[in-house]
Scaffold this motif. Sequence first.
Motif, PDB file in Angstrom:
ATOM      1  N   SER A 544      -2.070 -45.034  31.802  1.00  0.00           N
ATOM      2  CA  SER A 544      -1.760 -44.204  32.596  1.00  0.00           C
ATOM      3  C   SER A 544      -2.114 -42.385  32.361  1.00  0.00           C
ATOM      4  O   SER A 544      -2.945 -43.072  30.968  1.00  0.00           O
ATOM      5  CB  SER A 544      -0.556 -43.312  32.419  1.00  0.00           C
ATOM      6  OG  SER A 544       0.875 -44.241  33.373  1.00  0.00           O
ATOM      7  N   SER A 577      -3.043 -43.979  28.258  1.00  0.00           N
ATOM      8  CA  SER A 577      -1.901 -45.156  27.616  1.00  0.00           C
ATOM      9  C   SER A 577      -2.664 -45.914  28.170  1.00  0.00           C
ATOM     10  O   SER A 577      -2.975 -45.659  29.508  1.00  0.00           O
ATOM     11  CB  SER A 577      -0.634 -44.454  27.726  1.00  0.00           C
ATOM     12  OG  SER A 577      -0.736 -43.894  28.832  1.00  0.00           O
ATOM     13  N   PHE A 599      -2.022 -45.568  22.634  1.00  0.00           N
ATOM     14  CA  PHE A 599      -2.228 -44.466  23.516  1.00  0.00           C
ATOM     15  C   PHE A 599      -2.587 -43.916  22.379  1.00  0.00           C
ATOM     16  O   PHE A 599      -3.493 -43.766  21.094  1.00  0.00           O
ATOM     17  CB  PHE A 599      -0.756 -44.104  22.501  1.00  0.00           C
ATOM     18  CG  PHE A 599       0.456 -45.263  23.123  1.00  0.00           C
ATOM     19  CD1 PHE A 599       1.289 -44.264  25.086  1.00  0.00           C
ATOM     20  CD2 PHE A 599       1.370 -45.867  22.856  1.00  0.00           C
ATOM     21  CE1 PHE A 599       2.189 -45.316  24.991  1.00  0.00           C
ATOM     22  CE2 PHE A 599       2.320 -46.623  22.933  1.00  0.00           C
ATOM     23  CZ  PHE A 599       2.785 -46.531  24.830  1.00  0.00           C
ATOM     24  N   SER A 601      -4.041 -39.633  22.841  1.00  0.00           N
ATOM     25  CA  SER A 601      -3.654 -38.234  23.104  1.00  0.00           C
ATOM     26  C   SER A 601      -4.825 -36.986  22.613  1.00  0.00           C
ATOM     27  O   SER A 601      -4.645 -36.680  21.023  1.00  0.00           O
ATOM     28  CB  SER A 601      -2.606 -37.394  22.986  1.00  0.00           C
ATOM     29  OG  SER A 601      -1.867 -37.623  21.308  1.00  0.00           O
ATOM     30  N   ASN A 634      -4.647 -37.662  18.687  1.00  0.00           N
ATOM     31  CA  ASN A 634      -4.134 -39.178  18.147  1.00  0.00           C
ATOM     32  C   ASN A 634      -4.484 -40.024  18.596  1.00  0.00           C
ATOM     33  O   ASN A 634      -4.136 -40.184  20.100  1.00  0.00           O
ATOM     34  CB  ASN A 634      -2.418 -37.792  18.471  1.00  0.00           C
ATOM     35  CG  ASN A 634      -2.697 -37.123  17.513  1.00  0.00           C
ATOM     36  OD1 ASN A 634      -2.569 -36.971  16.464  1.00  0.00           O
ATOM     37  ND2 ASN A 634      -1.567 -36.266  18.504  1.00  0.00           N
TER      38      ASN A 634
ATOM     39  N   LYS B 180       6.640 -42.507  35.369  1.00  0.00           N
ATOM     40  CA  LYS B 180       5.416 -42.989  34.036  1.00  0.00           C
ATOM     41  C   LYS B 180       4.912 -41.958  33.502  1.00  0.00           C
ATOM     42  O   LYS B 180       5.036 -42.177  32.101  1.00  0.00           O
ATOM     43  CB  LYS B 180       4.412 -43.444  35.456  1.00  0.00           C
ATOM     44  CG  LYS B 180       4.025 -44.075  36.517  1.00  0.00           C
ATOM     45  CD  LYS B 180       5.049 -45.564  36.346  1.00  0.00           C
ATOM     46  CE  LYS B 180       4.904 -46.459  37.059  1.00  0.00           C
ATOM     47  NZ  LYS B 180       5.342 -47.938  36.937  1.00  0.00           N
ATOM     48  N   ARG B 183       7.174 -42.806  29.982  1.00  0.00           N
ATOM     49  CA  ARG B 183       6.913 -43.507  29.395  1.00  0.00           C
ATOM     50  C   ARG B 183       5.739 -42.844  28.491  1.00  0.00           C
ATOM     51  O   ARG B 183       5.117 -43.357  27.608  1.00  0.00           O
ATOM     52  CB  ARG B 183       6.072 -45.350  30.340  1.00  0.00           C
ATOM     53  CG  ARG B 183       5.920 -45.589  29.425  1.00  0.00           C
ATOM     54  CD  ARG B 183       4.685 -46.523  30.880  1.00  0.00           C
ATOM     55  NE  ARG B 183       3.902 -46.284  31.252  1.00  0.00           N
ATOM     56  CZ  ARG B 183       3.575 -47.045  32.535  1.00  0.00           C
ATOM     57  NH1 ARG B 183       4.230 -48.252  32.814  1.00  0.00           N
ATOM     58  NH2 ARG B 183       2.690 -47.309  33.412  1.00  0.00           N
ATOM     59  N   VAL B 184       4.669 -41.600  29.366  1.00  0.00           N
ATOM     60  CA  VAL B 184       3.444 -41.376  28.122  1.00  0.00           C
ATOM     61  C   VAL B 184       4.255 -41.049  26.954  1.00  0.00           C
ATOM     62  O   VAL B 184       4.044 -40.594  26.280  1.00  0.00           O
ATOM     63  CB  VAL B 184       2.516 -40.879  29.317  1.00  0.00           C
ATOM     64  CG1 VAL B 184       1.592 -39.963  28.424  1.00  0.00           C
ATOM     65  CG2 VAL B 184       2.051 -42.097  30.144  1.00  0.00           C
ATOM     66  N   ASN B 187       6.056 -41.739  24.054  1.00  0.00           N
ATOM     67  CA  ASN B 187       5.059 -42.591  22.908  1.00  0.00           C
ATOM     68  C   ASN B 187       4.257 -41.676  22.535  1.00  0.00           C
ATOM     69  O   ASN B 187       3.437 -41.823  21.388  1.00  0.00           O
ATOM     70  CB  ASN B 187       4.358 -43.181  23.606  1.00  0.00           C
ATOM     71  CG  ASN B 187       5.243 -44.452  23.838  1.00  0.00           C
ATOM     72  OD1 ASN B 187       5.891 -45.558  22.921  1.00  0.00           O
ATOM     73  ND2 ASN B 187       5.190 -45.091  24.914  1.00  0.00           N
ATOM     74  N   LYS B 188       4.571 -40.564  22.469  1.00  0.00           N
ATOM     75  CA  LYS B 188       3.466 -39.200  22.192  1.00  0.00           C
ATOM     76  C   LYS B 188       4.187 -39.297  20.222  1.00  0.00           C
ATOM     77  O   LYS B 188       5.718 -39.395  19.891  1.00  0.00           O
ATOM     78  CB  LYS B 188       3.760 -37.598  22.510  1.00  0.00           C
ATOM     79  CG  LYS B 188       3.101 -37.827  23.795  1.00  0.00           C
ATOM     80  CD  LYS B 188       2.779 -36.642  25.173  1.00  0.00           C
ATOM     81  CE  LYS B 188       1.425 -36.522  26.051  1.00  0.00           C
ATOM     82  NZ  LYS B 188       1.488 -35.438  25.888  1.00  0.00           N
ATOM     83  N   PRO B 189       3.177 -38.543  18.975  1.00  0.00           N
ATOM     84  CA  PRO B 189       3.424 -38.072  17.922  1.00  0.00           C
ATOM     85  C   PRO B 189       4.879 -37.997  18.003  1.00  0.00           C
ATOM     86  O   PRO B 189       5.898 -38.036  16.722  1.00  0.00           O
ATOM     87  CB  PRO B 189       2.936 -37.529  17.465  1.00  0.00           C
ATOM     88  CG  PRO B 189       1.544 -37.460  18.172  1.00  0.00           C
ATOM     89  CD  PRO B 189       2.483 -37.837  19.378  1.00  0.00           C
ATOM     90  N   ASN B 256       2.816 -33.476  21.495  1.00  0.00           N
ATOM     91  CA  ASN B 256       2.027 -33.558  20.396  1.00  0.00           C
ATOM     92  C   ASN B 256       2.610 -33.117  18.878  1.00  0.00           C
ATOM     93  O   ASN B 256       0.870 -32.669  17.972  1.00  0.00           O
ATOM     94  CB  ASN B 256       0.364 -33.147  21.085  1.00  0.00           C
ATOM     95  CG  ASN B 256      -0.007 -34.613  21.844  1.00  0.00           C
ATOM     96  OD1 ASN B 256       0.673 -35.783  21.498  1.00  0.00           O
ATOM     97  ND2 ASN B 256      -1.543 -34.576  22.670  1.00  0.00           N
TER      98      ASN B 256
END
Lengths: 723, 327
Positions: A544, A577, A599, A601, A634, B180, B183-184, B187-189, B256
């Motif tokens: 993604s 990701s 992942f 970012s 990150n 989707k 889903r991203v 999983n971010k901090p 983030n």
Amino acid sequence: MKTMLKTFRPTAMSVALMLVFGPALAEEPNVDELAKPDSSISVGIGNWSADRPHEGVYDGMRDKGAYGLLDADIIKRDDTTGTWLKLKATNLGLDAREIKGEYLRQGDIGGSVEYNKTPRDNPYTVNTGLQGIGTTNVTVGTNLGSFAKRDVDLGTTRELLRLGGYKNLLPGLDFKIDFKNEDKKGTRLAGWGSAALFSVEPIDSTTRQLEAMLQYTGKQLQLSGGYYGSWYDNHNSLLLQQLNGVTGGTSASFSATTPMSLPLSNQAHQIFLDGGYAFTPTTRGTFKVAYSMATQDEHLPSYDLTGANAPFVGTPSHLDGRVDTTLVQLGLSSRPMPKLLITANLRYYDLNDKTPLAGFVGNNTTGVASVYNTPQSYTTTSGKLEATYRLPENFSLTGGVDYSGQDRSQPSVGTVYVPFRTEVNETTYRLQVRRSLADSLNGTLGYLHSDRNGSSYLAANGSSPYSNQINPVHIADRSRDKWRAAFDWEPLDKLSLQLRIDHSQDTYPEDGRPYGMRDGSAQLYAVDGSYAFSDNWLLSAWYSLERTKARAVGFRQAKDGSADAVKDSHLKDVGDSFGLNLRGKLTARLDAGIGLDWFRSTSSTAQDLTLSGAGATYPTAAPGTSGPLPDIKNNLLRLKLDAKYAIDKSSDLRFDLIHERWHTDDWSWNYGGGSPFAYYTGTQTCTGCVGAGYTGVVDGTTVTSNKTQSASFIGIRYIYRFQ
Amino acid sequence: MKCLRQFFMLSVLLGLLGAGSGLALAATPAKPAESPKDLILKGDAKCTGCHDEADDAKPTMLDLHPSVLSIGKTKHGTKADGRTPTCTDCHGESEKHLAYRGNDSPPLTDRDFRKKTKTSAAERNGACLDCHQGGNRIGWQSSAHSTQDLACTSCHQVHARNDKVMGKATQTETCFTCHKEQRVQINKPSHHPVIEGKMTCSSCHNVHGDNPKQLVKNSTNETCYTCHMEKRGPFVHNHQPVSEDCSICHQPHGTNVDNLLKARSPLLCQECHSHDSHPGQAATLPNGTTNGTGFLGTVGRGCMSCHTNIHGGNSTVNSATAGRFRR
């Protein structure tokens, strides 16, 4: 045996087959194994090789070391009475443990009890001299007496106890009750308020929720109504922050004691009724009504303070806060023709803040208030109309329009800091082509356009010439376009692929107000695939890319040596990701899987400054600042291996290996040069304070982010299964 | 059919040539074939006569092959509950399917729930809604999931002992099949504890309902208050966007920035606040220790270093700063 006829079931011939191939067939499961509830207990031990301050925030395994791994899923059913007994325990060896017991005589009566603990450990390393952390009295060092600094752990723990009940009263009529009691304890990083000093909020509160409802489910009519009550009880209502060795003070701006108000206990009561009625097999109507009353009428704890922190003469000791909420919703879903589906919805949501107005800040001599409490009310009326028409070749076309209009109460007294609108309206048009039920390729193509506008702005108070030159982002005029394409392609039974593309674009017209959000955009590209090599091997993977951008314009007034400037901020977040999983059966006894999650970012906060007048780009007064800000990246990489070995028919051994790497260059807690940020230590005037020789505070608290985290986990579990 | 019978006759002969006990048993006259009995559900014999234990997916296999008989492990397999349906209640009477006697694949059941089904979502859902239209599914037909042609079985594995979408640790596998973006984000901090299994998508969303954003409660804030009730107030000093909609400042699926904020301080605050003096400061980091408000808008807690009670304050201190969430 799709083609085997029923006559070949337990016949003499199959008995004969048993005799020949008996030993092999004995391994085959019988009906009870396949169709009766089964249970399992898992006991093991695992070890993390290093601390995981970022990835272990919630899972109870933040610290390096060994952990007990204990899970159970015990299910028993009495087939004669249809009575279930269940016990599910998860992570019993960890701080994040859960356990739930349930009794259910299906279709008649049931009850459950659940305990659930959720830790949240602050990921930062806090080194501070602040005293009294976790209490409602904290003390910061001063030049009259400072405190040795040490590392402190901040964080909270939620402990939930939940009780549920169910009783079938009549055919189709059920009574359900659900009660939750959650205690939340711990500490949270906070600020002093009167100065940028480090402080810690003590957390000790109890939340209770009770929902009791009657549900009727008939062929044509369904009703669900009841009561939902919620109570928040904060055992701390005021944080007192003290300067060490100092008392008194005559200025509320900064005195020996700075009170920080904490959330006060409050409660809400709601009654609701939802219903649906099938007028015909193809036409259904629904309704929803709810009325809530939320109150907050605690004694205001700072009311009792004296000296510099004494209240304004006209201040009430209680807020008498009350907010009533009313919801009325009507829906219709109909297929007037076999190929046409129409759905419509009307919604009225009114939030009426009935809290009486009172002055809370003012001139004690004249008795004239300047700051009042701020009740705010909203009424949102919305509606939706959508039609879907089936076309040949499994295509369908959907068109719809949504409308939302919000009436917002106008602040009548006090200071308004931000321009305000009493009406905000938005209309959205949607068009979509969809293909479903086709053999291999299905998907949608959609387009959405919306326009938001509202009444003319009411000016903010105050002398700032800039306050009324902004369009606040949540009420600003906005035009939005959004496209979406999603495809599901299954060229083979074993292969499936998904593709998803989203793009949206927001535009905020200036309309004579030069500051605020100008435009924004978002894109998402995602591809997923899976391939089943056989009944025993599956490979799946996905990637993604998500990107959001925003451009905002603002004004910076000359200060601390910097010049007047127009700020043009370009915010961008990009997230990549990738995931890969391969799962298979290596031998008759061994299942294994390998997984990879990655992942990344990147956040960008680029800001262009167009200067005017005298001064520098950034403040030149000590200590000066550094800009523009660098990007933040990150990265998280997680590699997982697991294997399950069947020792015998009822027991397995499971092995887990995880390697996790986290890295960030987040500068949030850094000075411009990259060194750790430290809270202020130095001169801080305390007018009228008593304390011979006081000149300033000694804080110096540092909050450090562990930029790199690398840890590995190895675990082994014994799993016993039984019926 | 004939060759199948011959094969079994041969098997009988082999059996007769087998062990002594086998001989003894074979010597017993064969009983007439019995009518198949129900295995799990009332009247399921006409289905389980073929879809029997020999046909079923084995527990040792990966979850690629749905088990038919495992429905017995579920609530749908509890025969003592008079409401429990039988196979044909959901799959239809399926006469052609039942009557088929060939060697290849039989005609499909009247209601087909397989992946590449030709049965419309509405018809498939009808099988479930006949019993499950009540409760939080009253508004299903008006929900976003329904109007997007989703079927109950798009998410639910009705026959499975463990329906993935009902499990805390596995629910996201189902939701992320379509969602989707989430889903991203998850999983971010900065995220809610969903990937850790302490929350699920359905903690906040009633995916069967017709509330805005399919939330469990009637508004975003009412939903957030179920866990964050300390933000409910009403406060003496309310922060207008807070009491209006938490999602003006927070992205609940993950960001983030600490505390699920959509942007960093001071940029987030400056999306509404345009004032003279320090609120308009540029986004920069101080070069050393300071208590100057013009330097601290970005570092650490940024604006919230002083405006600590940003969600609302209850202070009665006679200071204008109380109204700015600093007490």
